[in-house]
Design a protein around this motif. Structure first.
Motif, short mmCIF file in Angstrom:
data_model
loop_
_atom_site.label_atom_id
_atom_site.label_comp_id
_atom_site.label_asym_id
_atom_site.label_seq_id
_atom_site.Cartn_x
_atom_site.Cartn_y
_atom_site.Cartn_z
N SER A 195 33.83 14.19 9.71
CA SER A 195 33.01 13.96 11.08
C SER A 195 33.73 14.49 12.24
O SER A 195 33.04 15.10 13.31
CB SER A 195 32.67 12.40 11.21
N ILE A 242 33.95 18.47 12.51
CA ILE A 242 32.82 18.93 13.18
C ILE A 242 32.59 18.68 14.42
O ILE A 242 32.16 19.53 15.12
CB ILE A 242 31.46 18.24 12.27
N ALA A 243 32.81 17.35 14.78
CA ALA A 243 32.63 17.07 16.61
C ALA A 243 33.42 17.94 17.48
O ALA A 243 33.19 18.45 18.30
CB ALA A 243 32.79 15.68 16.60
N TYR A 278 28.25 15.42 16.32
CA TYR A 278 28.32 15.03 15.07
C TYR A 278 27.22 13.95 14.62
O TYR A 278 26.95 13.17 15.65
CB TYR A 278 29.70 14.50 14.59
N LEU A 284 25.45 16.47 7.13
CA LEU A 284 26.29 16.27 8.16
C LEU A 284 26.28 17.46 9.27
O LEU A 284 26.48 18.58 8.85
CB LEU A 284 27.85 16.08 7.79
N ASP A 301 25.94 19.27 13.34
CA ASP A 301 26.61 19.43 14.80
C ASP A 301 25.85 19.02 15.80
O ASP A 301 24.51 18.27 15.62
CB ASP A 301 27.18 20.66 14.88
#
Length: 225
Positions: A48, A51-52, A58, A74, A76
Motif C-alpha cells: 500500500s 503504490i501510494a 492508494y 489495490l 492508485d
C-alpha cells in the motif's frame, strides 16, 4: 500454533518437479544480471505504501470475501488496479490478532491494519515469477487499463510479530500491473529471489487455482471458500 492452512506452505517448500501452467520465466541456467534498484523497491515498504508513493494514492476494493478467501483490487489515485491480491486466511484465528482480523474482514488493508496496531510484518517467500497472457482475464485487464499482458506474481506467507510471538496470518498471492512491479522489480525487493523461481509440482497446482481466480468470476466458488 494451530493454524492448519500453513501446512500448505511447508508443502510448497518441497517438490522440484515441473507442471503445466500459463507461466513464463527465465531459465535457471542463465546468469543473473545486476539489477538497478531504487528506493521505491525497498523491502521495508508495504505494498500500500509503495503504490501510494509511486502513483500518488492508494485504495482497496474487495471483489470477493469469505471466511477463507479474499480477492482485492489495490488501486492508485486514479483507481487503476496496481495489484490483484488473493488472500487465503487460516482456518483458526488466534485471539492475539482477532480484532485486526475483523477489521480486515470488513475491508481493511492487511499490512496497514497490522502495522497500525504495532505488529512487525515479515514475508516468507514461496514463489516469484510471471504469468503469460490469458484471454480469460479480460476483467482484470480492464481494471488495470491494459491490453492482454504478462503479469508478475509474488506468493508469500504473511507473518506478524509482537511481544516475542510470531504468527503466520495468511498466504498471499499478488499479481501486479506491468507498469508497477515487473519480475525484475520483485528481484530487487527480494535479494534471495533465485531460491523461489522454480516451478514445482505443488506450486504449479497453486498457480492453477490462482489463474482461475484471475478471471474474477466467483459464481462457482463453494460456500465458505
Amino acid at each position: 500454533m494451530r493454524i492448519k492452512v500453513y501446512l500448505f506452505t511447508l508443502a510448497l517448500a518441497t517438490s522440484l518437479l515441473s507442471g503445466k501452467i500459463g507461466y513464463a520465466q527465465r531459465s535457471d541456467h542463465q546468469p543473473s544480471a545486476t539489477i538497478p534498484c531504487d528506493s521505491i523497491l525497498s523491502s521495508n515498504l508495504l505494498n500500500s505504501e509503495r503504490i501510494a508513493s509511486k502513483f500518488g494514492g492508494y485504495g482497496i476494493d474487495v471483489l470477493y470475501s469469505s471466511a477463507r478467501l479474499r480477492v482485492s483490487s489495490l488501486y492508485d489515485g486514479k483507481h487503476i488496479t496496481r495489484t490483484l491480491a488473493i488472500v487465503d486466511y487460516p482456518t483458526v484465528i488466534d485471539s492475539a490478532f482477532s480484532k485486526e482480523h475483523q477489521v480486515i474482514l470488513r475491508g481493511g488493508s492487511i499490512g496497514s491494519t497490522f502495522k497500525a496496531q504495532g505488529w512487525k510484518i515479515e514475508k516468507k517467500n514461496i514463489f516469484l515469477g510471471e504469468l503469460s497472457t490469458d484471454t480469460d482475464w479480460s476483467r482484470l485487464y480492464t481494471l488495470m487499463g491494459i491490453p492482454p499482458s504478462r503479469l508478475s506474481i509474488w506468493i508469500y506467507v504473511f507473518y506478524i510479530r509482537k511481544d516475542d510471538k510470531v504468527f503466520p496470518y495468511a498466504t498471499i498471492s499478488e499479481v501486479y500491473h506491468p507498469d508497477y512491479l515487473s519480475l525484475a522489480d520483485l528481484k530487487c525487493i527480494n535479494k534471495d529471489y533465485n531460491t523461489y523461481l522454480k516451478r514445482t509440482r505443488v506450486i504449479s497446482h497453486e498457480l492453477k487455482k490462482i489463474t482461475k481466480l484471475l478471471r474474477l468470476d466467483f459464481e462457482d466458488l463453494a460456500p465458505g471458500k
